[in-house]
Design an enzyme around this catalytic site. Sequence first.
Site, PDB file in Angstrom:
ATOM      1  N   HIS A 199      25.997 -23.795 -24.207  1.00  0.00           N
ATOM      2  CA  HIS A 199      25.735 -24.601 -26.245  1.00  0.00           C
ATOM      3  C   HIS A 199      27.155 -24.941 -26.359  1.00  0.00           C
ATOM      4  O   HIS A 199      28.070 -24.815 -25.643  1.00  0.00           O
ATOM      5  CB  HIS A 199      25.884 -23.666 -26.564  1.00  0.00           C
TER       6      HIS A 199
ATOM      7  N   LEU B 149      12.347 -21.054 -25.941  1.00  0.00           N
ATOM      8  CA  LEU B 149      11.629 -19.590 -25.752  1.00  0.00           C
ATOM      9  C   LEU B 149      12.207 -18.565 -26.700  1.00  0.00           C
ATOM     10  O   LEU B 149      12.445 -17.722 -26.793  1.00  0.00           O
ATOM     11  CB  LEU B 149      12.727 -19.512 -24.035  1.00  0.00           C
TER      12      LEU B 149
HETATM   13  C1  GRF Z   1      25.178 -30.666 -22.749  1.00  0.00           C
HETATM   14  O1  GRF Z   1      26.217 -31.237 -23.451  1.00  0.00           O
HETATM   15  C2  GRF Z   1      24.716 -29.211 -23.006  1.00  0.00           C
HETATM   16  O2  GRF Z   1      25.832 -28.407 -23.574  1.00  0.00           O
HETATM   17  C3  GRF Z   1      23.643 -29.170 -24.392  1.00  0.00           C
HETATM   18  O3  GRF Z   1      22.946 -30.208 -23.601  1.00  0.00           O
HETATM   19  C4  GRF Z   1      23.774 -30.979 -22.778  1.00  0.00           C
HETATM   20  C5  GRF Z   1      23.190 -31.020 -21.345  1.00  0.00           C
HETATM   21  O4  GRF Z   1      23.810 -32.507 -20.255  1.00  0.00           O
HETATM   22  N1  GRF Z   1      22.864 -28.000 -24.156  1.00  0.00           N
HETATM   23  P1  GRF Z   1      23.021 -32.370 -18.753  1.00  0.00           P
HETATM   24  O5  GRF Z   1      21.516 -32.407 -18.896  1.00  0.00           O
HETATM   25  O6  GRF Z   1      23.589 -31.289 -18.318  1.00  0.00           O
HETATM   26  O7  GRF Z   1      24.153 -33.504 -18.338  1.00  0.00           O
END
Ligand code: GRF
Length: 199
Positions: free
Chosen positions: A110, A94
Amino acid sequence: MNLRVAILISGGGSNMVTLVDSMTGDHPARPCLVLSNNADAGGLAKAAARGIPTAVVDHRPFKGDRAAFEAELLAELDKAQPDIICLAGFMRVLTGDFVQRFEGQMLNIHPSLLPKYKGLHTHARAIEAGDAEHGCTVHLVTAALDDGPILGQARVAIEPGDTPDTLAARVLEQEHLLYPRVLLDFSRQTSGNANMPPA
Ligand code: GRF
């Protein structure tokens, strides 16, 4: 009056589901929108099944014109009037302008112990570095990628023989515990109920 939470996703939406499912009872927030840049995101059906309004703004027609893409995102968010925005596996970077518009209201999860391993391939990078532990972080979103004040972290031991996939699975379990906990704390602070006992 409950706080309104918009959740931005790009994929399976497992974090989104844990956030949505946590916002019940005396939780001060409720989901108002699940917004995706990807019409095929598996999370959209999961949100719809839970009765949450969904919207899609496909980034591809904008061909690198981030401002135009974000104008469409903003239009959807303006309709939903969120007090809090949760990025949950939202895989678009973004712009500073967009982030500033929601300064102090936008959270991200994250999969690393920030400030380590900003960006992608965090699990592989932690294993390659020989780290003893890894984990996940929920932070306020600022203009710099995967930066911003840390609101909570969860740690996972890296075991001998771990692959990026096995480690990611254990980190994801922790994400599902951490993000709802941080959102609850943040919602209580936002709604001025910071003195309520923790769940
Ligand atoms: C998670 O590991 C999150 O930390 C990362 O992408 C993944 C998303 O998984 N940024 P979900 O779509 O919530 O299952």
